[in-house]
Design a protein around this motif. Structure first.
Motif, mmCIF file in Angstrom:
data_model
loop_
_atom_site.group_PDB
_atom_site.id
_atom_site.type_symbol
_atom_site.label_atom_id
_atom_site.label_comp_id
_atom_site.label_asym_id
_atom_site.label_seq_id
_atom_site.Cartn_x
_atom_site.Cartn_y
_atom_site.Cartn_z
ATOM 1 N N TRP A 95 -4.880 -4.819 -11.031
ATOM 2 C CA TRP A 95 -5.982 -5.669 -11.385
ATOM 3 C C TRP A 95 -7.373 -5.205 -10.756
ATOM 4 C CZ3 TRP A 95 -7.368 -8.650 -15.015
ATOM 5 C CH2 TRP A 95 -8.534 -9.952 -14.784
ATOM 6 N N VAL A 96 -8.459 -5.382 -11.621
ATOM 7 C CA VAL A 96 -9.925 -4.972 -11.068
ATOM 8 C C VAL A 96 -10.470 -6.340 -11.090
ATOM 9 C CG1 VAL A 96 -11.826 -3.649 -11.504
ATOM 10 C CG2 VAL A 96 -9.384 -2.811 -12.165
ATOM 11 N N TRP A 133 -12.940 -4.643 -6.367
ATOM 12 C CA TRP A 133 -11.708 -4.207 -5.700
ATOM 13 C C TRP A 133 -10.888 -3.858 -6.651
ATOM 14 C CZ3 TRP A 133 -11.111 -4.143 -0.148
ATOM 15 C CH2 TRP A 133 -12.087 -4.351 0.328
ATOM 16 N N THR A 134 -9.893 -2.826 -6.474
ATOM 17 C CA THR A 134 -8.800 -2.653 -7.250
ATOM 18 C C THR A 134 -7.457 -2.849 -6.804
ATOM 19 O OG1 THR A 134 -10.077 -0.796 -8.150
ATOM 20 C CG2 THR A 134 -7.642 -0.602 -8.805
ATOM 21 N N TRP A 135 -6.622 -3.878 -7.051
ATOM 22 C CA TRP A 135 -5.524 -4.205 -6.639
ATOM 23 C C TRP A 135 -4.340 -3.430 -7.291
ATOM 24 C CZ3 TRP A 135 -5.442 -8.952 -3.348
ATOM 25 C CH2 TRP A 135 -6.496 -9.735 -3.318
ATOM 26 N N THR A 136 -3.363 -2.905 -6.513
ATOM 27 C CA THR A 136 -2.479 -2.162 -7.080
ATOM 28 C C THR A 136 -1.116 -2.890 -6.311
ATOM 29 O OG1 THR A 136 -2.624 -0.610 -5.348
ATOM 30 C CG2 THR A 136 -3.674 -0.352 -7.417
ATOM 31 N N ALA A 137 -0.159 -2.351 -7.345
ATOM 32 C CA ALA A 137 1.508 -2.743 -6.893
ATOM 33 C C ALA A 137 2.348 -1.571 -7.239
ATOM 34 C CB ALA A 137 1.918 -3.981 -7.252
ATOM 35 N N ILE A 138 2.873 -0.755 -6.119
ATOM 36 C CA ILE A 138 3.456 0.243 -6.558
ATOM 37 C C ILE A 138 5.180 0.230 -6.093
ATOM 38 C CG2 ILE A 138 2.950 1.415 -4.204
ATOM 39 C CD1 ILE A 138 2.857 4.062 -5.411
ATOM 40 N N ASP A 139 5.978 0.872 -6.820
ATOM 41 C CA ASP A 139 7.365 0.857 -6.611
ATOM 42 C C ASP A 139 7.489 2.171 -5.600
ATOM 43 O OD1 ASP A 139 9.887 1.319 -6.354
ATOM 44 O OD2 ASP A 139 10.486 1.412 -8.694
ATOM 45 N N SER A 174 -7.875 -13.363 -7.949
ATOM 46 C CA SER A 174 -7.603 -11.924 -8.185
ATOM 47 C C SER A 174 -6.257 -11.705 -7.782
ATOM 48 C CB SER A 174 -8.603 -10.768 -7.684
ATOM 49 O OG SER A 174 -9.794 -10.963 -8.143
ATOM 50 N N ALA A 175 -5.821 -11.934 -6.401
ATOM 51 C CA ALA A 175 -4.508 -12.006 -5.926
ATOM 52 C C ALA A 175 -3.478 -12.581 -6.911
ATOM 53 C CB ALA A 175 -4.046 -12.638 -4.547
ATOM 54 N N MET A 176 -3.634 -13.695 -7.364
ATOM 55 C CA MET A 176 -2.783 -14.583 -8.088
ATOM 56 C C MET A 176 -2.691 -13.750 -9.510
ATOM 57 S SD MET A 176 -4.108 -18.394 -7.693
ATOM 58 C CE MET A 176 -3.945 -19.245 -5.952
ATOM 59 N N VAL A 177 -3.613 -13.091 -10.085
ATOM 60 C CA VAL A 177 -3.526 -12.525 -11.246
ATOM 61 C C VAL A 177 -2.844 -11.325 -11.195
ATOM 62 C CG1 VAL A 177 -4.801 -11.120 -12.990
ATOM 63 C CG2 VAL A 177 -5.989 -12.969 -12.054
ATOM 64 N N LEU A 178 -2.719 -10.636 -9.962
ATOM 65 C CA LEU A 178 -1.892 -9.504 -9.771
ATOM 66 C C LEU A 178 -0.571 -9.728 -9.699
ATOM 67 C CD1 LEU A 178 -1.830 -6.221 -8.931
ATOM 68 C CD2 LEU A 178 -1.503 -7.185 -6.528
ATOM 69 N N MET A 179 -0.050 -10.829 -8.857
ATOM 70 C CA MET A 179 1.174 -11.256 -8.433
ATOM 71 C C MET A 179 1.899 -11.759 -10.077
ATOM 72 S SD MET A 179 2.119 -10.478 -5.709
ATOM 73 C CE MET A 179 1.116 -9.479 -4.394
#
Length: 291
Positions: A109-110, A93-99, A117-122
């Protein structure tokens, strides 16, 4: 040591960014598949560094997050019976955060789809933004604890929870059930309900599927190794953020976000590759062989 010339390296990277497969690139550019693979690894490492160094202090007002599925070597259900499955095989799963305003991919995060994984992204997102933001995610429960741990009360956070109809189980069908509605749920702070949306990040997911051959469904173009998957994503995100003009913005997302004042090119990626390349080892003294 032999070194591929600059023009060919640029051509290979451009074709990787435009969705060509590695074997088709090797045929078109007339190089071995190992050469393409080696350059992908070098470019991936360089792009990981470029993103980490440059996407900092982002002033954003609305951030949207989502995760997109793919797999390496074999789908998760087939890993147990797969032949010589490497480490990292299965669902990815590739997690992304976009403006939402500048379309900048602020963080990614991959990994798997777990709370870790959610914690790493945030945590990574929190380190890259310079101000309080309005954050929107889907209804995935892993986000709740992750956002709380990273931002605490210093965020305006809401979830867009989608409502689905009955699951379609027709033979050979892989599409999810039809979305019949959505509800907006305030979680933290005071988010503007009119801007609770995941439309931009979901459109970005489509762009990812169209831009990388390894994300294409129902083909054998999937990633065979997790490292190659990560490197391809790193190259794509730098290409998207820094070197590609966004049609509606008429500039790159990085320029719109104010983290650079010029449009980059793949030459900048190649320059970073050369900068990170290890120094050539000193050649030892020549020893004449007795014949």
């Amino acid at each position: 040591m032999n070194k591929l010339d600059h023009a060919k390296r640029r051509q290979i990277l451009a074709m990787l960014c435009e969705g060509s497969s590695m074997r088709s690139i090797s045929r078109v550019v007339d190089v071995s598949i190992n050469t393409v693979s080696k350059l992908l690894v070098e470019a991936g490492e360089a792009c990981l560094a470029i993103h980490d160094e440059n996407v900092r202090g982002v002033k954003a007002s609305r951030i949207q997050c989502d995760e997109i599925w793919s797999f390496c070597h074999a789908k998760q259900k087939n890993v147990a019976t797969a032949k010589a499955a490497p480490e990292g095989a299965g669902d990815v799963w590739t997690w992304t955060a976009i403006d939402a305003d500048t379309k900048l991919i602020v963080s990614y995060w991959v990994g798997d789809r777990s709370g870790e994984s959610a914690m790493v992204l945030m945590d990574d997102l929190r380190d890259r933004v310079a101000n309080r933001v309005q954050l929107t995610t889907d209804g995935h429960k892993a986000y709740l604890e992750a956002v709380e741990g990273a931002f605490g009360a210093d965020v305006d956070y809401a979830q867009l929870v989608k409502l689905y109809g009955p699951t379609i189980t027709a033979p050979g069908r892989y599409s999810p059930a039809e979305c019949i509605g959505a509800k907006k749920v305030r979680v933290e702070g005071n988010p503007d309900i009119d801007h609770v949306s995941t439309s931009y990040v979901e459109r970005q997911n489509l762009t990812m599927r169209m831009s990388m051959r390894r994300f294409t469904r129902l083909t054998d173009a999937f990633s065979k190794k997790l490292d190659n998957h990560i490197h391809a994503l790193a190259l794509y995100f730098v290409f998207y953020n820094f070197t590609r003009i966004h049609k509606t913005l008429r500039m790159s997302p990085a320029m719109a976000a104010g983290i650079t004042d010029r449009l980059w090119s793949l030459d900048d990626v190649i320059a970073k590759i050369d900068e990170m390349a290890p120094a050539p080892a000193k050649r030892g003294a020549y020893k004449k062989r007795n014949v």
